[in-house]
Design an enzyme around this catalytic site. Sequence first.
Site, mmCIF file in Angstrom:
data_model
loop_
_atom_site.group_PDB
_atom_site.id
_atom_site.type_symbol
_atom_site.label_atom_id
_atom_site.label_comp_id
_atom_site.label_asym_id
_atom_site.label_seq_id
_atom_site.Cartn_x
_atom_site.Cartn_y
_atom_site.Cartn_z
ATOM 1 N N ASP A 188 78.161 79.977 39.657
ATOM 2 C CA ASP A 188 78.283 80.514 41.023
ATOM 3 C C ASP A 188 78.790 81.950 40.978
ATOM 4 O OD1 ASP A 188 78.544 79.837 44.069
ATOM 5 O OD2 ASP A 188 80.430 80.824 43.534
ATOM 6 N N TYR A 226 81.546 89.731 43.653
ATOM 7 C CA TYR A 226 82.298 89.464 42.412
ATOM 8 C C TYR A 226 82.010 90.537 41.351
ATOM 9 C CZ TYR A 226 82.574 84.686 44.371
ATOM 10 O OH TYR A 226 82.763 83.597 45.177
ATOM 11 N N LYS A 245 75.341 85.466 46.211
ATOM 12 C CA LYS A 245 75.609 85.593 47.657
ATOM 13 C C LYS A 245 75.463 87.032 48.130
ATOM 14 C CE LYS A 245 79.156 82.141 46.762
ATOM 15 N NZ LYS A 245 79.815 82.570 45.515
ATOM 16 N N HIS A 267 77.285 85.207 52.366
ATOM 17 C CA HIS A 267 78.641 84.931 51.881
ATOM 18 C C HIS A 267 79.640 84.693 53.011
ATOM 19 C CE1 HIS A 267 81.364 85.966 48.199
ATOM 20 N NE2 HIS A 267 81.883 84.992 48.902
ATOM 21 N N LEU A 300 90.630 73.453 43.370
ATOM 22 C CA LEU A 300 91.947 73.342 42.732
ATOM 23 C C LEU A 300 92.994 74.101 43.544
ATOM 24 C CD1 LEU A 300 90.775 74.063 39.043
ATOM 25 C CD2 LEU A 300 90.866 71.862 40.244
ATOM 26 N N LYS A 354 86.712 77.304 38.803
ATOM 27 C CA LYS A 354 86.687 78.547 38.012
ATOM 28 C C LYS A 354 87.759 78.483 36.932
ATOM 29 C CE LYS A 354 88.530 82.615 36.853
ATOM 30 N NZ LYS A 354 89.938 82.926 36.472
ATOM 31 N N SER A 355 87.376 78.818 35.718
ATOM 32 C CA SER A 355 88.375 79.045 34.685
ATOM 33 C C SER A 355 87.821 80.047 33.688
ATOM 34 C CB SER A 355 88.763 77.752 33.968
ATOM 35 O OG SER A 355 89.735 78.051 32.988
ATOM 36 N N ARG A 376 90.157 74.663 29.443
ATOM 37 C CA ARG A 376 90.152 74.191 30.836
ATOM 38 C C ARG A 376 88.723 74.056 31.372
ATOM 39 N NH1 ARG A 376 95.313 77.017 31.401
ATOM 40 N NH2 ARG A 376 94.383 78.926 32.174
ATOM 41 N N ASN A 385 87.545 70.612 32.974
ATOM 42 C CA ASN A 385 87.028 70.510 34.343
ATOM 43 C C ASN A 385 85.652 69.850 34.416
ATOM 44 O OD1 ASN A 385 89.377 71.784 35.103
ATOM 45 N ND2 ASN A 385 88.451 73.803 35.364
#
Length: 293
Positions: free
Chosen positions: A53, A58, A87, A119, A210, A250-251, A256, A260
């Site tokens: 994503d 970003y 987006k 977005h 999270l 997201k990580s 992690r 996830n």
Amino acid sequence: MTPSSASPSSPFVVLNAGLQMPLVGLGTYKLRGLEGVYQAVDAALAAGYRAFDSAAVYRNEADLGRALWDLLPKYGLTRDDVFITSKLGPKDQGERAMEGALHSLSQLDLGYIDLYLIHWPGTQGLPVADQRNPGNRAQSWARLEELHGQGKLKAIGVSNYTPAHMKELIKSCKVPPAVLQVEFHPQLCQAELRSVCEEYGVCFQAYSSLGKGELIADPVVMEVAKNCKRTPAQVLLRWAVQQGVPVLPKSSNPERIQENAGVFDFTLSDTDMHRLSALDCGHKYCWDPSEVA
Ligand code: NAP
């Protein structure tokens, strides 16, 4: 929406546009720079992620596209094996929408985008109550419909829309939205938006599952995790996917990222699901779209 599965590692939902969208994708907000993006995408592909994503805001579309081109062959995968979301930035809402979407396509450079979202319901620089906002949303959607018709955007959808924005769009669109992506976790259960999505056949997708990392310290989440011998992050993600809601944790940390992805080999009991849902208090960790006209 009922989850299905071709392989145990990447169960998916089927969108109204006919595409299969994996239930777990890697969130990439704040992943910046080719090295960091590359390391996260490598870890994600190794862990079985097949969805990513991104967004124009970003500023990592080009790095994501480049990392995928380099890394897909390492895993015996091709472009069609991954599902890419991006987006349209709020600065491109309205008359700049075509330019904005074409810019995302060229930055990613992956031939097409699987899912492209508006977005944000507002337009950057316009006051929230500005009467130009509804016209700008409609204009953006019409441009996305054009690119969808050309096969450049396989599915189109929206993010951060309120129930009123959703109804406005459904009334006027030619192509119905495939996805609504909004903040969703036990402290923000979004009952009204979920029922609007169900009514119109729109896939409801979660972000900030999270709570931007903060919800893993919630005492109820921690207790459920301890009882089922899983981590708090896995419990939060399982709570969503068990309801058929796709998630985008997201990580930037490879361990992690793998953790996830481990949400399909256990089930939360009805009691635990209810205990988690009872945390609903309307708390938002992210931006608040209800302030936008
Ligand atoms: P999130 O996924 O709820 O949380 C991310 C935070 O949790 C990061 O600080 C991460 O740190 C930490 N974390 C991740 N896995 C962990 C684990 N297993 N244990 C402990 N900490 C963990 O937050 P988010 O980034 O806001 O949302 C996820 C994605 O949704 C975004 O990246 C973006 O793709 C999308 N999103 C969309 C919108 C929108 O407006 N459409 C808004 C927000 C987010 P490390 O990186 O250090 O692991």
